[in-house]
Design a protein around this motif. Structure first.
Motif, PDB file in Angstrom:
ATOM      1  N   VAL A  25     -53.192  74.936-119.239  1.00  0.00           N
ATOM      2  CA  VAL A  25     -52.853  73.981-118.206  1.00  0.00           C
ATOM      3  C   VAL A  25     -51.481  74.259-117.657  1.00  0.00           C
ATOM      4  CG1 VAL A  25     -52.539  71.588-117.672  1.00  0.00           C
ATOM      5  CG2 VAL A  25     -54.250  72.266-119.297  1.00  0.00           C
ATOM      6  N   VAL A  26     -50.508  74.455-118.535  1.00  0.00           N
ATOM      7  CA  VAL A  26     -49.183  74.527-117.962  1.00  0.00           C
ATOM      8  C   VAL A  26     -48.161  75.237-118.791  1.00  0.00           C
ATOM      9  CG1 VAL A  26     -49.068  72.634-116.395  1.00  0.00           C
ATOM     10  CG2 VAL A  26     -49.088  72.205-118.818  1.00  0.00           C
ATOM     11  N   THR A  27     -48.376  76.343-119.319  1.00  0.00           N
ATOM     12  CA  THR A  27     -47.327  76.934-120.126  1.00  0.00           C
ATOM     13  C   THR A  27     -46.953  78.315-119.702  1.00  0.00           C
ATOM     14  OG1 THR A  27     -48.648  76.046-121.810  1.00  0.00           O
ATOM     15  CG2 THR A  27     -46.652  76.800-122.489  1.00  0.00           C
ATOM     16  N   LEU A  28     -45.906  78.798-120.267  1.00  0.00           N
ATOM     17  CA  LEU A  28     -45.482  80.156-120.051  1.00  0.00           C
ATOM     18  C   LEU A  28     -46.410  81.122-120.748  1.00  0.00           C
ATOM     19  CD1 LEU A  28     -41.682  80.124-120.498  1.00  0.00           C
ATOM     20  CD2 LEU A  28     -42.936  81.281-118.785  1.00  0.00           C
ATOM     21  N   ILE A  29     -46.758  82.210-120.077  1.00  0.00           N
ATOM     22  CA  ILE A  29     -47.573  83.251-120.691  1.00  0.00           C
ATOM     23  C   ILE A  29     -46.622  84.288-121.256  1.00  0.00           C
ATOM     24  CG2 ILE A  29     -48.781  85.288-119.891  1.00  0.00           C
ATOM     25  CD1 ILE A  29     -50.396  82.677-120.820  1.00  0.00           C
ATOM     26  N   ALA A  59     -33.395  67.351-121.598  1.00  0.00           N
ATOM     27  CA  ALA A  59     -34.428  67.150-120.587  1.00  0.00           C
ATOM     28  C   ALA A  59     -35.425  68.292-120.724  1.00  0.00           C
ATOM     29  CB  ALA A  59     -33.837  67.113-119.183  1.00  0.00           C
ATOM     30  N   ILE A  60     -36.704  67.993-120.535  1.00  0.00           N
ATOM     31  CA  ILE A  60     -37.758  68.984-120.765  1.00  0.00           C
ATOM     32  C   ILE A  60     -38.603  69.126-119.504  1.00  0.00           C
ATOM     33  CG2 ILE A  60     -39.730  69.613-122.202  1.00  0.00           C
ATOM     34  CD1 ILE A  60     -38.503  67.757-124.374  1.00  0.00           C
ATOM     35  N   LEU A  61     -38.633  70.330-118.960  1.00  0.00           N
ATOM     36  CA  LEU A  61     -39.454  70.620-117.783  1.00  0.00           C
ATOM     37  C   LEU A  61     -40.763  71.245-118.237  1.00  0.00           C
ATOM     38  CD1 LEU A  61     -39.813  70.838-114.684  1.00  0.00           C
ATOM     39  CD2 LEU A  61     -38.768  73.127-114.850  1.00  0.00           C
ATOM     40  N   GLY A  62     -41.851  70.503-118.114  1.00  0.00           N
ATOM     41  CA  GLY A  62     -43.176  71.039-118.388  1.00  0.00           C
ATOM     42  C   GLY A  62     -43.669  71.816-117.182  1.00  0.00           C
ATOM     43  N   GLY A 202     -42.488  72.242-106.338  1.00  0.00           N
ATOM     44  CA  GLY A 202     -41.740  71.111-106.885  1.00  0.00           C
ATOM     45  C   GLY A 202     -42.586  69.862-107.021  1.00  0.00           C
ATOM     46  N   LYS A 203     -43.345  69.540-105.976  1.00  0.00           N
ATOM     47  CA  LYS A 203     -44.215  68.361-106.040  1.00  0.00           C
ATOM     48  C   LYS A 203     -45.281  68.524-107.115  1.00  0.00           C
ATOM     49  CE  LYS A 203     -43.734  66.564-101.339  1.00  0.00           C
ATOM     50  NZ  LYS A 203     -44.451  66.196-100.085  1.00  0.00           N
ATOM     51  N   THR A 204     -45.780  69.749-107.267  1.00  0.00           N
ATOM     52  CA  THR A 204     -46.789  70.000-108.291  1.00  0.00           C
ATOM     53  C   THR A 204     -46.197  69.812-109.683  1.00  0.00           C
ATOM     54  OG1 THR A 204     -47.896  71.558-106.807  1.00  0.00           O
ATOM     55  CG2 THR A 204     -48.481  71.668-109.144  1.00  0.00           C
ATOM     56  N   LEU A 205     -44.974  70.276-109.887  1.00  0.00           N
ATOM     57  CA  LEU A 205     -44.320  70.072-111.173  1.00  0.00           C
ATOM     58  C   LEU A 205     -44.096  68.588-111.457  1.00  0.00           C
ATOM     59  CD1 LEU A 205     -41.688  72.962-111.251  1.00  0.00           C
ATOM     60  CD2 LEU A 205     -43.821  72.792-112.555  1.00  0.00           C
ATOM     61  N   ILE A 206     -43.810  67.831-110.432  1.00  0.00           N
ATOM     62  CA  ILE A 206     -43.650  66.385-110.625  1.00  0.00           C
ATOM     63  C   ILE A 206     -44.952  65.766-111.114  1.00  0.00           C
ATOM     64  CG2 ILE A 206     -43.292  64.189-109.429  1.00  0.00           C
ATOM     65  CD1 ILE A 206     -41.226  65.624-107.681  1.00  0.00           C
ATOM     66  N   THR A 207     -46.085  66.166-110.506  1.00  0.00           N
ATOM     67  CA  THR A 207     -47.370  65.592-110.929  1.00  0.00           C
ATOM     68  C   THR A 207     -47.712  65.985-112.360  1.00  0.00           C
ATOM     69  OG1 THR A 207     -48.722  67.451-110.129  1.00  0.00           O
ATOM     70  CG2 THR A 207     -48.216  65.704-108.550  1.00  0.00           C
ATOM     71  N   ILE A 208     -47.313  67.183-112.769  1.00  0.00           N
ATOM     72  CA  ILE A 208     -47.572  67.626-114.136  1.00  0.00           C
ATOM     73  C   ILE A 208     -46.726  66.848-115.134  1.00  0.00           C
ATOM     74  CG2 ILE A 208     -47.232  69.590-115.713  1.00  0.00           C
ATOM     75  CD1 ILE A 208     -48.032  71.400-113.377  1.00  0.00           C
ATOM     76  N   ASN A 209     -45.502  66.488-114.729  1.00  0.00           N
ATOM     77  CA  ASN A 209     -44.576  65.812-115.627  1.00  0.00           C
ATOM     78  C   ASN A 209     -44.640  64.293-115.513  1.00  0.00           C
ATOM     79  OD1 ASN A 209     -42.618  67.893-117.086  1.00  0.00           O
ATOM     80  ND2 ASN A 209     -43.119  68.719-115.072  1.00  0.00           N
ATOM     81  N   THR A 210     -45.803  63.780-115.159  1.00  0.00           N
ATOM     82  CA  THR A 210     -46.041  62.339-115.149  1.00  0.00           C
ATOM     83  C   THR A 210     -46.713  61.926-116.449  1.00  0.00           C
ATOM     84  OG1 THR A 210     -48.205  62.653-114.129  1.00  0.00           O
ATOM     85  CG2 THR A 210     -46.315  62.289-112.641  1.00  0.00           C
ATOM     86  N   LYS A 211     -46.843  60.638-116.652  1.00  0.00           N
ATOM     87  CA  LYS A 211     -47.545  60.137-117.836  1.00  0.00           C
ATOM     88  C   LYS A 211     -48.985  60.639-117.855  1.00  0.00           C
ATOM     89  CE  LYS A 211     -48.760  55.932-120.360  1.00  0.00           C
ATOM     90  NZ  LYS A 211     -50.176  56.321-120.567  1.00  0.00           N
ATOM     91  N   GLU A 212     -49.623  60.676-116.688  1.00  0.00           N
ATOM     92  CA  GLU A 212     -51.002  61.162-116.609  1.00  0.00           C
ATOM     93  C   GLU A 212     -51.099  62.609-117.087  1.00  0.00           C
ATOM     94  OE1 GLU A 212     -54.577  61.841-113.297  1.00  0.00           O
ATOM     95  OE2 GLU A 212     -52.540  61.363-112.647  1.00  0.00           O
ATOM     96  N   GLY A 213     -50.149  63.450-116.637  1.00  0.00           N
ATOM     97  CA  GLY A 213     -50.155  64.844-117.049  1.00  0.00           C
ATOM     98  C   GLY A 213     -49.900  65.001-118.536  1.00  0.00           C
ATOM     99  N   GLU A 214     -48.947  64.250-119.053  1.00  0.00           N
ATOM    100  CA  GLU A 214     -48.661  64.293-120.485  1.00  0.00           C
ATOM    101  C   GLU A 214     -49.869  63.834-121.295  1.00  0.00           C
ATOM    102  OE1 GLU A 214     -45.141  62.390-121.834  1.00  0.00           O
ATOM    103  OE2 GLU A 214     -43.895  63.218-120.250  1.00  0.00           O
ATOM    104  N   ASP A 215     -50.495  62.752-120.863  1.00  0.00           N
ATOM    105  CA  ASP A 215     -51.647  62.223-121.601  1.00  0.00           C
ATOM    106  C   ASP A 215     -52.777  63.238-121.652  1.00  0.00           C
ATOM    107  OD1 ASP A 215     -50.296  59.877-122.025  1.00  0.00           O
ATOM    108  OD2 ASP A 215     -51.405  58.708-120.540  1.00  0.00           O
TER     109      ASP A 215
END
Length: 298
Positions: A25-29, A59-62, A202-215
């Protein structure tokens, strides 16, 4: 993300692709081959001088993988080297600079830190072109902008038990039901890929770093992998335990680097950040800063 089911998975009906759902989903390869190279950078700014003298801050940037992967849940960036996307990456760097990190930690193992900083030193001397990878595009650019001399690797590679889990699911006829988990991961990746096509990184990273994305990233393990078998000692238990163990190792690597006056920025796949955020939000020894306070959607 970086906890994958690598083995080829087969049901009784037909072969399935590698189950790379846990990290995609969202990590470094770790091995981003055939990465292209980029562009010149803006000048650096002065190093940070004013830092809290109370507790360190984190601070943690997912992230998702800027270098595209074949994971089921991968978010695909098709045009990372285009002027538009490069401008967006520089805007993200400018926003993160407002957080004033004193150390930048990235998804590489500590043993890779010397190689990482050799690359960074060459980059500062205009001898290293940045691959399409968030570690470089965001981490290196930000470190240069802030006048940092090095970055820090904090990852921990582990065998999570992929083969045992796959064998168990096949043996007990559970692979067909487990395919729902794969489908959910794929849907998540496609949803965010479609969003990214119409919006900025940037907007995509914001959506990933929401509660919904974390959940989503957390519950992929707790609500789906863990419950994929009802047997008492199922390998799914070991798998999810190892995933948390890996992130505890990462936390330990973060903590041993962190000093009293630090403002730590972690750049890491969102599969990890969902758990690391849980670890640090209620910490009594490190102040937690929400990364979305520094990312704007303008």
């Amino acid at each position: 993300m970086t906890g994958k089911l690598h083995p080829t998975v087969q049901s009784k009906k037909k072969p399935m692709k590698k189950i790379c759902i846990l990290i995609g989903v969202v990590t470094l390869i770790f091995s981003c081959k055939n990465e292209k190279q980029t562009i010149t950078e803006e000048k650096t700014v002065s190093p940070i001088s004013e830092i809290s003298d109370k507790q360190p801050v984190i601070a943690i940037l997912g992230t998702f993988h800027f270098a595209n992967t074949s994971d089921y849940s991968a978010i695909v960036l098709e045009d990372g080297f285009s002027p538009k996307r490069q401008k967006e990456m520089k805007e993200i760097v400018a926003q993160l600079a407002m957080y004033r990190p004193t150390k930048i930690l990235v998804e590489r193992e500590p043993s890779y830190t010397d190689t990482l900083n050799l690359q960074f030193s060459k980059y500062l001397n205009n001898e290293f072109e940045l691959p399409i990878n968030e570690l470089y595009q965001i981490g290196f650019r930000l470190a240069k902008k802030l006048g940092h001399k090095k970055l820090y690797g904090i990852d921990k590679h582990m065998n999570l038990g992929d083969e045992d889990l796959v064998a168990h699911l096949n043996k007990h006829g559970l692979m067909d039901s487990f395919s729902t988990t794969i489908k959910n991961a794929s849907t998540y990746g496609k949803k965010h890929t479609a969003y990214l096509k119409e919006h900025s990184i940037g907007k995509t990273l914001i959506t990933i770093n929401t509660k919904e994305g974390e959940d989503f990233n957390r519950n992929l393990y707790l609500d789906h992998i863990l419950t994929s078998s009802e047997l008492e000692n199922a390998p799914s238990i070991t798998y999810v335990t190892n995933w948390y163990k890996r992130n505890i190792h990462i936390k330990h690597n973060i903590d041993r680097i962190t000093e009293k006056k630090d403002r730590i920025l972690v750049i890491i796949g969102a599969g990890h950040s969902a758990i690391l955020n849980d670890f640090y939000r209620n910490s009594n020894v490190i102040q937690y800063a929400e990364i979305t306070d520094y990312l704007t959607d303008e």
